[in-house]
Design a protein around this motif. Structure first.
Motif, PDB file in Angstrom:
ATOM      1  N   GLY A 354      20.490  80.383  28.257  1.00 27.56           N
ATOM      2  CA  GLY A 354      21.059  79.154  28.601  1.00 27.56           C
ATOM      3  C   GLY A 354      21.084  78.659  30.104  1.00 27.56           C
ATOM      4  O   GLY A 354      21.280  77.560  30.431  1.00 27.56           O
ATOM      5  N   ALA A 355      21.161  79.637  30.894  1.00 28.24           N
ATOM      6  CA  ALA A 355      21.064  79.366  32.379  1.00 28.24           C
ATOM      7  C   ALA A 355      19.978  78.310  32.817  1.00 28.24           C
ATOM      8  O   ALA A 355      20.552  77.644  33.746  1.00 28.24           O
ATOM      9  CB  ALA A 355      21.147  80.839  33.467  1.00 28.24           C
ATOM     10  N   PRO A 356      18.807  78.290  32.529  1.00 29.40           N
ATOM     11  CA  PRO A 356      18.021  77.235  32.991  1.00 29.40           C
ATOM     12  C   PRO A 356      18.769  75.813  32.688  1.00 29.40           C
ATOM     13  O   PRO A 356      18.505  74.864  33.380  1.00 29.40           O
ATOM     14  CB  PRO A 356      16.705  77.436  32.288  1.00 29.40           C
ATOM     15  N   TYR A 357      19.231  75.842  31.353  1.00 26.73           N
ATOM     16  CA  TYR A 357      19.857  74.309  31.141  1.00 26.73           C
ATOM     17  C   TYR A 357      20.939  73.964  31.907  1.00 26.73           C
ATOM     18  O   TYR A 357      21.324  72.946  32.195  1.00 26.73           O
ATOM     19  CB  TYR A 357      19.810  74.349  29.652  1.00 26.73           C
ATOM     20  N   ILE A 358      21.918  75.183  31.845  1.00 24.87           N
ATOM     21  CA  ILE A 358      23.243  74.963  32.745  1.00 24.87           C
ATOM     22  C   ILE A 358      22.628  74.533  33.973  1.00 24.87           C
ATOM     23  O   ILE A 358      23.690  73.720  34.568  1.00 24.87           O
ATOM     24  CB  ILE A 358      23.869  76.174  32.788  1.00 24.87           C
ATOM     25  N   GLU A 359      21.952  75.076  34.830  1.00 21.56           N
ATOM     26  CA  GLU A 359      21.433  74.611  36.065  1.00 21.56           C
ATOM     27  C   GLU A 359      21.115  73.205  36.287  1.00 21.56           C
ATOM     28  O   GLU A 359      21.159  72.582  37.378  1.00 21.56           O
ATOM     29  CB  GLU A 359      20.138  75.520  36.620  1.00 21.56           C
ATOM     30  N   THR A 360      20.559  72.812  35.012  1.00 21.73           N
ATOM     31  CA  THR A 360      20.125  71.330  34.981  1.00 21.73           C
ATOM     32  C   THR A 360      21.451  70.273  35.201  1.00 21.73           C
ATOM     33  O   THR A 360      21.275  69.021  35.417  1.00 21.73           O
ATOM     34  CB  THR A 360      19.228  70.881  34.144  1.00 21.73           C
ATOM     35  N   ILE A 361      22.490  70.773  34.681  1.00 19.77           N
ATOM     36  CA  ILE A 361      23.730  69.926  34.499  1.00 19.77           C
ATOM     37  C   ILE A 361      24.709  70.056  35.474  1.00 19.77           C
ATOM     38  O   ILE A 361      25.837  69.483  35.318  1.00 19.77           O
ATOM     39  CB  ILE A 361      24.230  70.025  32.924  1.00 19.77           C
ATOM     40  N   ARG A 362      24.326  70.596  36.617  1.00 22.46           N
ATOM     41  CA  ARG A 362      25.531  71.022  37.551  1.00 22.46           C
ATOM     42  C   ARG A 362      26.156  69.635  38.255  1.00 22.46           C
ATOM     43  O   ARG A 362      27.281  69.907  38.557  1.00 22.46           O
ATOM     44  CB  ARG A 362      24.887  71.858  38.862  1.00 22.46           C
ATOM     45  N   GLN A 363      25.454  68.556  38.207  1.00 27.83           N
ATOM     46  CA  GLN A 363      26.019  67.441  38.958  1.00 27.83           C
ATOM     47  C   GLN A 363      26.501  66.331  37.486  1.00 27.83           C
ATOM     48  O   GLN A 363      26.919  65.220  38.013  1.00 27.83           O
ATOM     49  CB  GLN A 363      25.039  66.617  39.677  1.00 27.83           C
ATOM     50  N   ASN A 364      26.712  67.012  36.476  1.00 28.46           N
ATOM     51  CA  ASN A 364      27.136  65.961  35.255  1.00 28.46           C
ATOM     52  C   ASN A 364      28.518  66.213  35.246  1.00 28.46           C
ATOM     53  O   ASN A 364      29.228  67.254  34.949  1.00 28.46           O
ATOM     54  CB  ASN A 364      26.507  66.743  33.924  1.00 28.46           C
ATOM     55  N   ARG A 365      29.303  65.142  35.634  1.00 28.77           N
ATOM     56  CA  ARG A 365      30.640  64.962  35.676  1.00 28.77           C
ATOM     57  C   ARG A 365      31.518  65.215  34.450  1.00 28.77           C
ATOM     58  O   ARG A 365      32.261  66.100  34.378  1.00 28.77           O
ATOM     59  CB  ARG A 365      31.299  63.686  36.188  1.00 28.77           C
ATOM     60  N   ALA A 366      30.743  64.731  33.290  1.00 23.93           N
ATOM     61  CA  ALA A 366      31.744  64.908  31.707  1.00 23.93           C
ATOM     62  C   ALA A 366      31.263  66.579  31.502  1.00 23.93           C
ATOM     63  O   ALA A 366      32.449  67.111  31.051  1.00 23.93           O
ATOM     64  CB  ALA A 366      31.072  64.121  30.904  1.00 23.93           C
ATOM     65  N   LEU A 367      30.158  67.033  31.659  1.00 27.54           N
ATOM     66  CA  LEU A 367      30.049  68.348  31.163  1.00 27.54           C
ATOM     67  C   LEU A 367      30.945  69.392  32.132  1.00 27.54           C
ATOM     68  O   LEU A 367      31.304  70.408  31.622  1.00 27.54           O
ATOM     69  CB  LEU A 367      28.390  68.641  31.243  1.00 27.54           C
ATOM     70  N   SER A 368      30.989  68.977  33.332  1.00 25.06           N
ATOM     71  CA  SER A 368      31.754  70.045  34.261  1.00 25.06           C
ATOM     72  C   SER A 368      33.217  70.012  33.801  1.00 25.06           C
ATOM     73  O   SER A 368      33.761  70.720  33.923  1.00 25.06           O
ATOM     74  CB  SER A 368      31.606  69.480  35.786  1.00 25.06           C
ATOM     75  N   GLY A 369      33.766  68.538  33.415  1.00 21.52           N
ATOM     76  CA  GLY A 369      34.998  68.531  33.011  1.00 21.52           C
ATOM     77  C   GLY A 369      35.329  69.324  31.739  1.00 21.52           C
ATOM     78  O   GLY A 369      36.332  69.859  31.625  1.00 21.52           O
ATOM     79  N   ALA A 370      34.205  69.338  30.910  1.00 22.79           N
ATOM     80  CA  ALA A 370      34.508  70.066  29.540  1.00 22.79           C
ATOM     81  C   ALA A 370      34.517  71.742  29.936  1.00 22.79           C
ATOM     82  O   ALA A 370      35.241  72.553  29.339  1.00 22.79           O
ATOM     83  CB  ALA A 370      33.284  69.876  28.747  1.00 22.79           C
ATOM     84  N   LEU A 371      33.472  72.298  30.898  1.00 25.15           N
ATOM     85  CA  LEU A 371      33.784  73.560  31.178  1.00 25.15           C
ATOM     86  C   LEU A 371      35.048  73.834  31.827  1.00 25.15           C
ATOM     87  O   LEU A 371      35.461  74.961  31.418  1.00 25.15           O
ATOM     88  CB  LEU A 371      32.566  73.906  32.351  1.00 25.15           C
ATOM     89  N   ALA A 372      35.517  73.233  32.629  1.00 32.77           N
ATOM     90  CA  ALA A 372      36.915  73.510  33.368  1.00 32.77           C
ATOM     91  C   ALA A 372      37.999  73.409  32.247  1.00 32.77           C
ATOM     92  O   ALA A 372      38.949  74.040  32.273  1.00 32.77           O
ATOM     93  CB  ALA A 372      37.046  72.395  34.477  1.00 32.77           C
ATOM     94  N   ALA A 373      38.045  72.559  31.212  1.00 30.83           N
ATOM     95  CA  ALA A 373      38.889  72.455  30.111  1.00 30.83           C
ATOM     96  C   ALA A 373      38.977  73.734  29.447  1.00 30.83           C
ATOM     97  O   ALA A 373      39.744  74.477  29.125  1.00 30.83           O
ATOM     98  CB  ALA A 373      38.681  71.279  29.332  1.00 30.83           C
ATOM     99  N   ILE A 374      37.855  74.309  29.208  1.00 30.68           N
ATOM    100  CA  ILE A 374      37.490  75.632  28.442  1.00 30.68           C
ATOM    101  C   ILE A 374      38.153  76.490  29.419  1.00 30.68           C
ATOM    102  O   ILE A 374      38.998  77.584  28.561  1.00 30.68           O
ATOM    103  CB  ILE A 374      36.009  75.808  28.196  1.00 30.68           C
ATOM    104  N   THR A 375      37.872  76.777  30.527  1.00 30.45           N
ATOM    105  CA  THR A 375      38.636  77.874  31.394  1.00 30.45           C
ATOM    106  C   THR A 375      40.152  77.645  31.060  1.00 30.45           C
ATOM    107  O   THR A 375      40.733  78.633  31.088  1.00 30.45           O
ATOM    108  CB  THR A 375      38.159  77.448  33.120  1.00 30.45           C
ATOM    109  N   ALA A 376      40.827  76.514  30.951  1.00 28.27           N
ATOM    110  CA  ALA A 376      42.024  76.274  31.033  1.00 28.27           C
ATOM    111  C   ALA A 376      42.411  76.952  29.757  1.00 28.27           C
ATOM    112  O   ALA A 376      43.622  77.475  29.364  1.00 28.27           O
ATOM    113  CB  ALA A 376      42.458  74.949  31.365  1.00 28.27           C
ATOM    114  N   ALA A 377      41.907  76.644  28.802  1.00 34.83           N
ATOM    115  CA  ALA A 377      42.005  77.233  27.451  1.00 34.83           C
ATOM    116  C   ALA A 377      42.311  78.656  27.259  1.00 34.83           C
ATOM    117  O   ALA A 377      43.018  79.272  26.483  1.00 34.83           O
ATOM    118  CB  ALA A 377      41.226  76.504  26.347  1.00 34.83           C
ATOM    119  N   VAL A 378      41.389  79.426  28.065  1.00 31.89           N
ATOM    120  CA  VAL A 378      41.074  80.678  28.008  1.00 31.89           C
ATOM    121  C   VAL A 378      42.417  81.441  28.605  1.00 31.89           C
ATOM    122  O   VAL A 378      42.626  82.308  28.149  1.00 31.89           O
ATOM    123  CB  VAL A 378      39.942  81.149  28.840  1.00 31.89           C
ATOM    124  N   VAL A 379      43.064  80.727  29.373  1.00 29.42           N
ATOM    125  CA  VAL A 379      44.252  81.365  30.083  1.00 29.42           C
ATOM    126  C   VAL A 379      45.459  81.396  28.859  1.00 29.42           C
ATOM    127  O   VAL A 379      45.877  82.164  29.225  1.00 29.42           O
ATOM    128  CB  VAL A 379      44.819  80.205  31.266  1.00 29.42           C
TER     129      VAL A 379
END
Length: 458
Positions: A354-379
């Motif tokens: 997965g890492a090669p694909y994750i590297e390609t979306i680092r500047q994608n605002r929507a996907l970054s927001g999704a990842l951040a929301a997941i981190t909050a859910a984990v709390v």
């Protein structure tokens, strides 16, 4: 092993593989205190001290690892090792990260199996459990401070806790809902999600690996197929072999299949994994008791490496109690190593695939927001684990509450263990009021448990 492993020992950033290996060994030996502490150690050494990767890249990789099933700290080490030195670097970083824990937990498991119920040893573990509860609570606070800076993130964490604790909503559904919420919010330009998606864009000084993806981070179908075939074979062929040789009812087959399933469905890092595994290992398979599970977690807290190494203890105890024709200690050792293999081998698959694909979306605002929301859910999930441990540490008995969609265990107040509660409060004061370290708190709690035993209080 794959095409990207054909690399020189030194890449463009100038860090040799030998130098990186020494640094990763240092990270592993200092990685105490669960994922929160381990990530903090890694950040201090890799980002602040060595300046291998910038802050934004570290956090982006962390958010991806929080999304994956399995231990996020070990996967983060593998990800950064892969960024620096491709597949070879990822294997070294991830492998070294777990090696001290494998050795330590195996030694402690043998001691526990042979002498764990001897009075003074049991008293040491009694104190250990109280400290572990305080440490898990501290993990909620530390990760929450980093992840819940916006009200919307705090709301996601609260909703996740209510869903998993009171209604037993499956964790994958919680993750999916959080991801969709974060994706839609960031796509719609909501200020909180936009800030989260791009809040780490600034850099604190120069880093050896900048913002541009390295050459080996370009994804391809051929690379994905090669990675999948190699790591799926390493993971699943031993499982299939065990099933064919001993049958599905054998304890080794149950360990192989159960922990392989956990490697796929237990999202949210070590604490989320433990919440599910503890319930299954204790209530479904009856491999160990809640008290033994807490003892195992205490072992993992006192040793370097991922907190998820407690699964090696679970596998050890499962096989030790049902050794078949093998000597119990030999069966336990094999069960523990088998649990470790099927737990960690998939982690390398998730990163290298997965890492090669994750590297390609680092500047994608929507996907970054999704990842951040997941981190909050984990709390919220970690808070669920903290309360689960609190109930089974401080109370001797619980009752099951079911109805109107509710499904949770409530403590029987009359069964409270006063000494356990007292030690837990003392450990929490040591951590939050006096800023005591993990090892200091654990050692103090163990000594307190031994003192109570010598006084005849427990």
């Amino acid at each position: 092993m794959t095409a990207d492993s054909k690399t020189d020992v030194t890449d463009d950033h100038g860090v040799s593989l030998a130098e990186a290996s020494r640094v990763w060994a240092r990270v592993a030996l200092l990685s105490f205190g669960g994922p929160a502490g381990q990530i903090a150690v890694m950040h201090r050494i890799i980002v602040d001290e060595k300046r291998w990767v910038p802050e934004s890249r570290f956090l982006h990789a962390l958010n991806y690892c929080m999304l994956l099933p399995g231990p996020e700290a070990q996967q983060l080490a593998t990800y950064i090792g892969w960024l620096m030195h491709r597949t070879r670097g990822g294997i070294i970083a991830g492998g070294l990260f777990i090696l001290p824990g494998v050795v330590s937990i195996m030694a402690l498991s043998i001691v526990y199996a042979l002498w764990g119920h001897v009075g003074i040893v049991a008293a040491l573990f009694f104190g250990l459990k109280a400290a572990v509860l305080a440490i898990v609570i501290e993990a909620v606070v530390r990760i929450g401070r980093r992840s819940l800076k916006a009200p919307v993130m705090r709301g996601i964490a609260a909703a996740s806790f209510v869903a998993i604790f009171f209604f037993s909503v499956p964790f994958p559904l919680i993750i999916l809902a959080a991801a969709l919420f974060g994706y839609v919010g960031a796509s719609g330009g909501h200020a909180a999600f936009a800030a989260i998606g791009h809040g780490a864009a600034h850099e604190d000084g120069e880093s050896l690996l900048g913002n541009e993806p390295p050459a080996h981070a370009t994804p391809s179908v051929r690379q994905a197929l090669n990675v999948s075939m190699i790591w799926l074979a390493l993971w699943l062929l031993p499982v299939l072999g065990i099933l064919l040789i001993v049958g599905s009812e054998n304890v080794f087959a149950q360990i192989a299949v159960f922990f392989s399933k956990m490697a796929v469905v237990t999202f949210g890092g070590a604490y989320a994994v433990l919440a599910y595994v503890a319930q299954q290992a204790v209530e479904t398979y009856h491999w160990l008791t809640p008290a033994e599970m807490l003892d195992g977690l205490g072992m993992a807290e006192t040793t370097p490496g991922p907190l998820i190494m407690v699964l090696q203890f679970v596998g050890f105890m499962a096989a030790f109690h049902a050794p078949g024709d093998l000597p119990p200690l030999v069966a336990g050792a094999l069960g523990g190593l088998l649990a470790t293999w099927v737990t960690f081998t998939p982690c390398f698959l998730w990163i290298f695939l997965g890492a090669p694909y994750i590297e390609t979306i680092r500047q994608n605002r929507a996907l970054s927001g999704a990842l951040a929301a997941i981190t909050a859910a984990v709390v919220g999930v970690i808070l669920n684990l903290a309360i689960w441990f609190a109930i089974h540490t401080v109370f001797h008995r619980t009752i099951s509450v079911k109805g109107y969609g509710l499904s949770f265990d409530a403590p029987v107040l009359a069964s409270i263990d006063v000494w356990s509660l007292t030690l837990s409060i003392a450990a929490a004061c040591a951590i939050f009021r006096f800023h005591a370290g993990v090892l200091q708190t654990l050692a103090g709690s163990c000594l307190a448990g031994a003192g109570l035993f010598l006084m005849g209080a427990i």
